[in-house]
Scaffold this motif. Structure first.
Motif, PDB file in Angstrom:
ATOM      1  N   VAL A 101       0.832  -1.205   0.000  1.00  0.00           N
ATOM      2  CA  VAL A 101       0.000   0.000   0.000  1.00  0.00           C
ATOM      3  C   VAL A 101       0.868   1.257   0.000  1.00  0.00           C
ATOM      4  N   LEU A 102       2.058   1.185   0.562  1.00  0.00           N
ATOM      5  CA  LEU A 102       2.945   2.348   0.621  1.00  0.00           C
ATOM      6  C   LEU A 102       3.495   2.716  -0.751  1.00  0.00           C
ATOM      7  N   ALA A 103       3.545   1.729  -1.657  1.00  0.00           N
ATOM      8  CA  ALA A 103       4.070   1.988  -3.005  1.00  0.00           C
ATOM      9  C   ALA A 103       3.065   2.735  -3.874  1.00  0.00           C
ATOM     10  N   ARG A 104       1.838   2.907  -3.407  1.00  0.00           N
ATOM     11  CA  ARG A 104       0.809   3.589  -4.199  1.00  0.00           C
ATOM     12  C   ARG A 104       0.874   5.109  -4.060  1.00  0.00           C
ATOM     13  N   TYR A 105       1.700   5.593  -3.139  1.00  0.00           N
ATOM     14  CA  TYR A 105       1.702   7.022  -2.825  1.00  0.00           C
ATOM     15  C   TYR A 105       3.067   7.647  -3.074  1.00  0.00           C
ATOM     16  N   THR A 106       3.063   8.955  -3.301  1.00  0.00           N
ATOM     17  CA  THR A 106       4.284   9.740  -3.402  1.00  0.00           C
ATOM     18  C   THR A 106       4.330  10.745  -2.257  1.00  0.00           C
ATOM     19  N   CYS A 107       5.504  11.331  -2.064  1.00  0.00           N
ATOM     20  CA  CYS A 107       5.674  12.343  -1.015  1.00  0.00           C
ATOM     21  C   CYS A 107       5.467  13.724  -1.618  1.00  0.00           C
ATOM     22  N   TRP A 108       4.362  14.342  -1.305  1.00  0.00           N
ATOM     23  CA  TRP A 108       4.080  15.686  -1.830  1.00  0.00           C
ATOM     24  C   TRP A 108       4.918  16.716  -1.073  1.00  0.00           C
ATOM     25  N   PRO A 109       5.420  17.740  -1.759  1.00  0.00           N
ATOM     26  CA  PRO A 109       6.204  18.764  -1.065  1.00  0.00           C
ATOM     27  C   PRO A 109       5.381  19.553  -0.047  1.00  0.00           C
ATOM     28  N   ALA A 110       4.088  19.688  -0.299  1.00  0.00           N
ATOM     29  CA  ALA A 110       3.182  20.330   0.660  1.00  0.00           C
ATOM     30  C   ALA A 110       1.992  19.385   0.838  1.00  0.00           C
ATOM     31  N   PRO A 111       2.133  18.325   1.624  1.00  0.00           N
ATOM     32  CA  PRO A 111       1.097  17.290   1.708  1.00  0.00           C
ATOM     33  C   PRO A 111      -0.236  17.773   2.233  1.00  0.00           C
ATOM     34  N   GLY A 112      -0.258  18.907   2.918  1.00  0.00           N
ATOM     35  CA  GLY A 112      -1.515  19.421   3.436  1.00  0.00           C
ATOM     36  C   GLY A 112      -2.270  20.301   2.457  1.00  0.00           C
ATOM     37  N   ILE A 115      -3.349  19.710  -4.971  1.00  0.00           N
ATOM     38  CA  ILE A 115      -2.333  19.531  -5.996  1.00  0.00           C
ATOM     39  C   ILE A 115      -2.018  20.832  -6.726  1.00  0.00           C
ATOM     40  N   GLY A 116      -2.955  21.730  -6.847  1.00  0.00           N
ATOM     41  CA  GLY A 116      -2.703  22.997  -7.520  1.00  0.00           C
ATOM     42  C   GLY A 116      -1.877  23.970  -6.708  1.00  0.00           C
ATOM     43  N   SER A 117      -1.583  23.612  -5.467  1.00  0.00           N
ATOM     44  CA  SER A 117      -0.826  24.511  -4.590  1.00  0.00           C
ATOM     45  C   SER A 117       0.523  23.927  -4.187  1.00  0.00           C
ATOM     46  N   ALA A 146      -3.824  12.649   6.038  1.00  0.00           N
ATOM     47  CA  ALA A 146      -3.721  13.030   4.622  1.00  0.00           C
ATOM     48  C   ALA A 146      -4.966  13.763   4.153  1.00  0.00           C
ATOM     49  N   LEU A 147      -4.855  14.433   3.017  1.00  0.00           N
ATOM     50  CA  LEU A 147      -6.018  15.051   2.386  1.00  0.00           C
ATOM     51  C   LEU A 147      -7.090  13.997   2.143  1.00  0.00           C
ATOM     52  N   ALA A 148      -8.340  14.407   2.189  1.00  0.00           N
ATOM     53  CA  ALA A 148      -9.447  13.459   2.039  1.00  0.00           C
ATOM     54  C   ALA A 148      -9.331  12.634   0.762  1.00  0.00           C
ATOM     55  N   ALA A 149      -8.881  13.267  -0.326  1.00  0.00           N
ATOM     56  CA  ALA A 149      -8.790  12.575  -1.608  1.00  0.00           C
ATOM     57  C   ALA A 149      -7.656  11.565  -1.642  1.00  0.00           C
ATOM     58  N   ARG A 150      -6.684  11.682  -0.717  1.00  0.00           N
ATOM     59  CA  ARG A 150      -5.533  10.783  -0.701  1.00  0.00           C
ATOM     60  C   ARG A 150      -5.595   9.795   0.458  1.00  0.00           C
ATOM     61  N   THR A 168      18.065  14.915   9.444  1.00  0.00           N
ATOM     62  CA  THR A 168      17.706  16.173   8.794  1.00  0.00           C
ATOM     63  C   THR A 168      17.945  15.986   7.305  1.00  0.00           C
ATOM     64  N   ARG A 169      16.899  16.121   6.497  1.00  0.00           N
ATOM     65  CA  ARG A 169      17.076  15.907   5.058  1.00  0.00           C
ATOM     66  C   ARG A 169      15.936  16.533   4.268  1.00  0.00           C
ATOM     67  N   GLN A 170      16.136  16.646   2.967  1.00  0.00           N
ATOM     68  CA  GLN A 170      15.095  17.131   2.071  1.00  0.00           C
ATOM     69  C   GLN A 170      14.738  16.029   1.082  1.00  0.00           C
ATOM     70  N   LEU A 171      13.453  15.930   0.772  1.00  0.00           N
ATOM     71  CA  LEU A 171      12.968  14.969  -0.202  1.00  0.00           C
ATOM     72  C   LEU A 171      12.620  15.711  -1.476  1.00  0.00           C
ATOM     73  N   ASN A 172      13.009  15.147  -2.608  1.00  0.00           N
ATOM     74  CA  ASN A 172      12.603  15.734  -3.875  1.00  0.00           C
ATOM     75  C   ASN A 172      11.100  15.556  -4.068  1.00  0.00           C
ATOM     76  N   GLN A 173      10.504  16.469  -4.781  1.00  0.00           N
ATOM     77  CA  GLN A 173       9.058  16.456  -4.950  1.00  0.00           C
ATOM     78  C   GLN A 173       8.567  15.149  -5.575  1.00  0.00           C
ATOM     79  N   PHE A 174       7.549  14.588  -4.955  1.00  0.00           N
ATOM     80  CA  PHE A 174       6.848  13.406  -5.448  1.00  0.00           C
ATOM     81  C   PHE A 174       7.729  12.153  -5.523  1.00  0.00           C
ATOM     82  N   ASP A 175       8.736  12.076  -4.659  1.00  0.00           N
ATOM     83  CA  ASP A 175       9.474  10.824  -4.521  1.00  0.00           C
ATOM     84  C   ASP A 175       8.529   9.725  -4.046  1.00  0.00           C
TER      85      ASP A 175
END
Length: 390
Positions: A101-112, A115-117, A146-150, A168-175
């Motif tokens: 189930v974890l493979a179905r999702y990506t890490c959004w840069p602003a998960p809250g 998608i348009g923001s 998570a957001l209701a849609a996710r 301490t680290r940064q994740l690239n968008q949608f990893d």
């Protein structure tokens, strides 16, 4: 079925148990450490339980004493029949562990945010314990927060044990969420999984045990069928870390780590942190951690691959499990490594047999390591092109 046979229960899409399959002809289940496990079950198409084998349902697999081996959804149901078969043929059912189930999702840069923001290019983890960081990522991208849609309505999180070092680290968008969790967990020495608990799926983080003093495998102990030990050279002994350079001045540094088997070998690797603002107060921590991860991933390795078997005094599930560190006697020396995966096989006429892969027979081979390194280079170049285009 034999008394040592694996117990198989079927669940519906709502995770409700709807029956037990006690007449399968064969079953192979492979739980894996920090990875997606799998299972394959064969059953006669004439069985009264055959109608339970449907995509969308799932299996819960336990040992004879009730210990959970794995759980997960059915993905394929194949039917076959030969001309000599007087019955209705057989069904071969394949599935994956609930960790999938974890493979179905990506890490959004602003998960809250919607998608348009998603204006940020990265998601930052600031000086937090590894387990807390992992739970935050799952919660914000797929779990209750998570957001209701996710949000996955079946997914919950086990209690926080605050395990692992501070990161301490940064994740690239949608990893990939699964890939990020694997990187963090492996670096922190932690294990994670998703398993069914009552009527839900639970994300769990755990600390594997070092059983190298008690879980010992050797030919003269009668619990080892084969073993091999190989060494591979490093792919990185000097991390060249570069940050900034876009809106802030570039900062560069190198971090060296001599390889014990190849002390004179120098291999530089570029570590791209150009998306990190060099005005960040934790710049040094981020650069040091990025260097540490590059050096750890590129370190020379000794890979121990063994095929242990269960004996009364040392059994899988009771005395050791995936992720635990065990020992094996190779020639005249005892060597240790992590149990990466276990294969449990059961047939209608025999009991359950167990074989474990300790170390890695594929992921850490010389050729595989080179391809993994080149794949990472290609990924980094692709990200660089994306940033320039933006």
């Amino acid at each position: 079925m034999p008394s040592t046979a694996l117990r198989v229960y079927v669940r519906n899409p709502a995770l409700e148990r709807i029956g037990q399959v006690d007449d399968y002809t064969s079953l192979t289940v492979m739980p894996r450490y920090n990875a997606i496990g799998s299972f394959v079950l064969e059953i006669s198409a004439d069985s009264g339980k055959a109608n339970l084998m449907a995509e969308g349902n799932g299996l819960i697999i336990r040992t004879a004493d009730g210990t959970l081996v794995d759980s997960g959804p059915i993905r394929t149901v194949d039917w076959s029949r030969s001309k000599d078969d007087s019955g209705a043929g057989k069904l071969t059912v394949g599935g994956v562990s609930d960790t999938e189930v974890l493979a179905r999702y990506t890490c959004w840069p602003a998960p809250g945010s919607a998608i348009g923001s998603q204006a940020d290019a990265v998601y930052k983890i600031s000086a937090t314990v590894a387990e807390t960081a992992m739970r935050t990522l799952v919660n914000a991208n797929a779990g209750p927060g998570a957001l209701a849609a996710r949000k996955n309505p079946l997914l919950t999180l086990a209690a926080n044990g605050n395990r692992g070092p501070t990161i301490t680290r940064q994740l690239n968008q949608f990893d990939s969420l699964l890939a990020v969790l694997t990187d963090i967990a492996n670096a922190a020495g932690l294990g994670f999984r998703v398993v069914q608990v009552e009527s839900g799926l639970q994300f769990q983080v755990y600390e594997p045990a070092d059983l190298s003093g008690t879980a010992r495998f050797a030919f003269d102990l009668g619990n080892l069928t084969d073993a091999n030990y190989t060494t591979t050279p490093p792919t990185c002994t000097r991390a060249v870390v570069v940050s900034g350079g876009q809106s802030t001045p570039r900062v560069c540094k190198t971090v060296d780590r001599a390889d014990p088997l190849f002390p004179g070998l120098l291999i530089e690797q570029f570590v791209d942190l150009t998306s990190v603002d060099t005005a960040s107060v934790d710049l040094v921590a981020q650069m040091d951690q990025a260097a540490e991860e590059a050096l750890a991933a590129g370190a020379g390795q000794g890979s121990l691959a063994i095929s242990p078997i269960d004996i009364p005094l040392l059994q899988y599930g009771r005395d050791y499990s995936v992720g635990d560190t065990v020992s094996a006697k190779v020639r005249d020396s005892w060597m240790t490594d992590v149990v990466r995966e276990v294969t449990l096989s059961c047939t209608a006429g025999d009991g359950t047999t167990v074989k474990a892969a300790v170390g890695s027979t594929d992921g850490d081979g010389t050729v595989a390591r080179i391809y993994k390194y080149l794949a990472q280079v290609k990924k980094d170049v692709g990200r660089l092109k994306t940033r320039k285009a933006a």
